[in-house]
Design a protein around this motif. Structure first.
Motif, short mmCIF file in Angstrom:
data_model
loop_
_atom_site.label_atom_id
_atom_site.label_comp_id
_atom_site.label_asym_id
_atom_site.label_seq_id
_atom_site.Cartn_x
_atom_site.Cartn_y
_atom_site.Cartn_z
N ASP A 15 10.04 31.53 46.43
CA ASP A 15 11.06 30.51 46.24
C ASP A 15 11.25 30.09 44.79
OD1 ASP A 15 11.65 30.44 48.92
OD2 ASP A 15 10.16 28.90 49.35
N ASP A 16 10.54 30.69 43.84
CA ASP A 16 10.73 30.35 42.42
C ASP A 16 12.12 30.78 41.97
OD1 ASP A 16 8.16 29.44 42.38
OD2 ASP A 16 7.48 30.74 40.77
N ILE A 17 12.70 29.98 41.11
CA ILE A 17 14.02 30.27 40.55
C ILE A 17 13.90 30.19 39.04
CG2 ILE A 17 16.39 29.44 40.37
CD1 ILE A 17 15.84 28.18 43.23
N GLU A 18 14.32 31.24 38.35
CA GLU A 18 14.28 31.25 36.89
C GLU A 18 15.68 31.47 36.35
OE1 GLU A 18 10.91 32.97 34.55
OE2 GLU A 18 12.48 34.34 33.89
N LEU A 19 16.04 30.66 35.35
CA LEU A 19 17.34 30.75 34.68
C LEU A 19 17.12 30.99 33.20
CD1 LEU A 19 19.01 27.56 36.16
CD2 LEU A 19 19.44 29.89 36.87
N ARG A 20 18.03 31.72 32.62
CA ARG A 20 18.05 31.90 31.16
C ARG A 20 19.44 31.52 30.70
NH1 ARG A 20 14.00 35.65 29.17
NH2 ARG A 20 12.57 36.00 30.89
N LEU A 21 19.48 30.54 29.79
CA LEU A 21 20.75 30.06 29.27
C LEU A 21 20.65 30.00 27.76
CD1 LEU A 21 19.75 27.74 31.70
CD2 LEU A 21 22.18 27.49 31.59
N GLY A 22 21.79 30.09 27.11
CA GLY A 22 21.79 29.87 25.68
C GLY A 22 21.25 28.48 25.41
N ALA A 23 20.39 28.35 24.39
CA ALA A 23 19.80 27.06 24.06
C ALA A 23 20.84 26.20 23.34
CB ALA A 23 18.55 27.25 23.20
N SER A 24 21.77 25.68 24.13
CA SER A 24 22.89 24.91 23.62
C SER A 24 23.13 23.72 24.54
CB SER A 24 24.14 25.78 23.56
OG SER A 24 25.27 25.01 23.26
N LEU A 25 23.47 22.59 23.94
CA LEU A 25 23.74 21.38 24.73
C LEU A 25 24.91 21.55 25.70
CD1 LEU A 25 23.16 18.71 21.95
CD2 LEU A 25 21.64 19.26 23.85
N VAL A 26 25.80 22.49 25.45
CA VAL A 26 26.93 22.69 26.36
C VAL A 26 26.48 23.20 27.73
CG1 VAL A 26 28.56 23.10 24.48
CG2 VAL A 26 27.50 25.04 25.61
N HIS A 27 25.26 23.71 27.82
CA HIS A 27 24.75 24.22 29.10
C HIS A 27 24.01 23.18 29.92
CE1 HIS A 27 25.07 28.25 26.97
NE2 HIS A 27 26.02 28.20 27.88
N LEU A 28 23.87 21.96 29.40
CA LEU A 28 23.16 20.92 30.16
C LEU A 28 23.77 20.63 31.52
CD1 LEU A 28 22.04 18.38 27.43
CD2 LEU A 28 20.61 19.93 28.77
N PRO A 29 25.10 20.56 31.66
CA PRO A 29 25.65 20.31 33.00
C PRO A 29 25.25 21.39 34.02
CG PRO A 29 27.33 19.93 31.34
CD PRO A 29 26.15 20.54 30.64
N ILE A 30 25.11 22.61 33.57
CA ILE A 30 24.72 23.70 34.48
C ILE A 30 23.31 23.48 34.99
CG2 ILE A 30 24.25 26.18 34.65
CD1 ILE A 30 26.48 26.54 32.47
N ILE A 31 22.38 23.21 34.07
CA ILE A 31 20.98 23.07 34.48
C ILE A 31 20.79 21.80 35.31
CG2 ILE A 31 20.10 21.94 32.40
CD1 ILE A 31 18.37 24.77 34.29
N ARG A 32 21.53 20.73 35.00
CA ARG A 32 21.47 19.51 35.83
C ARG A 32 21.93 19.80 37.25
NH1 ARG A 32 23.85 16.55 31.40
NH2 ARG A 32 25.84 16.81 32.44
N SER A 33 23.01 20.54 37.36
CA SER A 33 23.56 20.88 38.67
C SER A 33 22.59 21.75 39.47
CB SER A 33 24.90 21.60 38.50
OG SER A 33 25.42 21.99 39.73
N VAL A 34 21.99 22.72 38.81
CA VAL A 34 21.02 23.59 39.48
C VAL A 34 19.83 22.77 39.96
CG1 VAL A 34 19.39 25.49 39.13
CG2 VAL A 34 21.75 25.70 38.32
#
Length: 143
Positions: A15-34
Motif C-alpha cells: 500500500d505504499d505510494i511514492e510520488l516524484r515532483l519537481g521541487a517547486s511550490l507550484v506542486h503543493l496543491p497536488i501533494i496536498r490533494s494526494v
C-alpha cells in the motif's frame, strides 16, 4: 531528472505510494490533494484529513525552500492499520536539518502526531545532501 538515487531503496508495503515532483511550490496543491485522498481512503476522519493535508503542505514547503533549483522532491506515503506516515526528501546544498524552533515546525508538530527531520550526504554523486522530513498521523480512536 537530476537526482541520482531515491532517498530510500527499501521496498515498501503493497500500500505504499511514492510520488516524484519537481521541487517547486507550484506542486503543493497536488501533494496536498494526494495526502487528503490517501487519508480519506484509509478511513481517517475529516479533522485528521485536514490536519494531515496541512502537515504535508508544511513539510513539503520546508523541503522545497531548501531544494537545489531544478531538482525533484520524492514523497512516500506508508499506510498501516493505525497511522499514515509521510516521508519527503530533496537534494539540497544545506548541511543542516530544518530548524525545529521555527514557526513552521511548530505548526507541523501541532498537526502531526510525530515529526522528524534530518540530513544525509548524497552518496552517489557526492554533491549536496538529502534533506528529509518525516511525519506520522494516527487515526483518532473512536470512543
Amino acid at each position: 531528472m537530476t537526482e541520482t538515487q531515491p532517498p530510500s531503496q527499501d521496498v515498501g508495503a503493497q500500500d505504499d505510494i511514492e510520488l516524484r515532483l519537481g521541487a517547486s511550490l507550484v506542486h503543493l496543491p497536488i501533494i496536498r490533494s494526494v495526502a487528503a485522498n490517501i487519508a480519506m481512503r484509509a478511513d481517517f476522519d475529516l479533522d485528521a484529513i485536514s490536519d494531515l493535508r496541512l502537515a504535508v503542505d508544511e513539510a513539503c514547503s520546508t523541503l522545497i525552500t531548501r531544494a537545489v533549483p531544478g531538482t525533484t522532491m520524492v514523497c512516500r506515503f506508508t499506510i498501516d492499520d493505525n497511522e499514515l506516515r509521510f516521508r519527503g526528501a530533496v537534494t539540497s546544498a544545506d548541511d543542516e536539518a530544518p530548524s525545529t524552533a521555527s514557526f513552521g515546525w511548530r505548526v507541523l508538530t501541532t498537526l502531526a502526531d510525530s515529526a522528524n527531520a534530518w540530513v544525509e550526504p548524497a552518496v552517489h554523486d557526492g554533491q549536496g545532501n538529502w534533506v528529509h522530513v518525516e511525519l506520522a498521523k494516527r487515526k483518532p480512536e473512536l470512543t
